[in-house]
Write an enzyme that holds these catalytic residues in place. Structure first.
Site: not given
Ligand code: NAD
Length: 271
Positions: A69-70, A96, A169, A173
């Site tokens: 799990d990043v 990614n 989101y 980003k």
């Protein structure tokens, strides 16, 4: 003479997060097709990760699936430890993995906000940091690659395009842009290149509903001047080139690959 594509990344070791599906899977396969041995990171779907590994092996490449799990520091560190124990080092890290948890602004819970920031932003920080640590530990290998190492973030057109109903989101980003640029500025003297790709609409599970029916796809195409929805292989090709020595003088940049989505298509007929 330019290096043939099949050996552009020969002798290099890469780690791609979220590589059991979509863009990550295409990036892993393209890096492998161009000569890199690849860690296929996944969470929750070992069969899908295994399928990517098998596909790479069937095409003559080398890959290893590692679960992590990043967004969890201990799991990211364990993954990098396992990758380095297996391959000896890493030259390329592609951060990614990403998720959407959509909600209108006033209804968004702290948990919805935090989850997306944890995976999309903190997860990229953790993977970039571990990658840079490994490049510095290993030291230069100019016979393998001009740079000490290459870090690549998967951003989005929503790095610059605001997105109602997706504030978590879009914020993640936008954050990736400054993470990438600040890290690039700091690490350039050590010959570590840090860049990002900003995909537009790419056909993957994350946005399935936006292209799955002809009606949905037609609506999506009104946002894409080039009049084609992207496919994961588009991004795979750009990723492989960006981490290759052919792009050795590029650092601190987001390359948007979006069929013109960032060209304000609403202004195409006046405005
Ligand atoms: P996807 O859902 O196929 O891929 C996301 C991957 O991340 C999945 O494999 C998922 O298992 C993995 N993942 C999720 N949480 C994780 C975690 N905590 N740890 C490790 N892995 C985790 O969708 P995709 O479109 O391939 O998305 C890949 C990246 O591309 C994301 O960062 C996404 O934001 C970005 N992106 C996609 C598009 C698009 O149109 N598809 C556009 C812009 C940006």
């Amino acid at each position: 003479m330019p290096t043939p594509e099949s050996s552009r990344l020969a002798g290099q070791f890469a780690l791609v997060t979220g590589a059991s599906s979509g863009i990550g899977a295409a990036v892993a396969k393209t890096l492998a097709a161009q000569g890199a041995a690849v860690v296929v990171n996944y969470i929750g779907n070992p069969d899908a990760a295994d399928a990517v590994v098998q596909e790479i092996a069937a095409a003559g490449g080398t890959a290893l699936a590692i679960m992590a799990d990043v967004s969890k520091e201990d799991q990211v560190q364990a993954m990098f430890k396992q990758a380095v124990a297996h391959f000896g080092t890493l030259h390329i890290v592609v951060a990614n993995a990403g998720i959407q948890v959509d909600s209108g602004f006033v209804d968004m819970t702290l948990a919805q906000w935090q989850k997306v920031i944890d995976v999309n932003l903190t997860g990229q920080f953790l993977c970039l940091r571990e990658g840079a640590r490994e490049f510095i530990r290993r030291g230069p290998q100019p016979e393998v690659s001009k740079a000490l190492g290459k870090l690549l973030c998967m951003s989005s057109v929503h790095e610059v395009i605001p997105w109602a109903g997706h504030v978590n989101y879009a914020t993640s980003k936008g954050g990736i842009m400054q993470l990438m640029k600040s890290a690039a500025q700091e690490l350039a003297p050590q010959k570590i290149r840090v860049n990002a790709i900003g995909p537009g609409a790419i056909k993957t599970p994350i946005n399935h509903d936006a292209w799955a029916t002809p009606e949905a796809e037609a609506k999506l195409l009104t946002l894409i001047p080039y009049n084609r929805v992207g496919v994961p292989e588009d991004i795979g090709q750009l990723a492989a080139w960006l981490v290759s020595d052919e792009a050795d003088y590029i650092t601190g940049q987001t390359i948007f690959m979006d069929g013109g989505m960032t060209l304000y298509p609403g202004f195409a007929t006046g405005g």
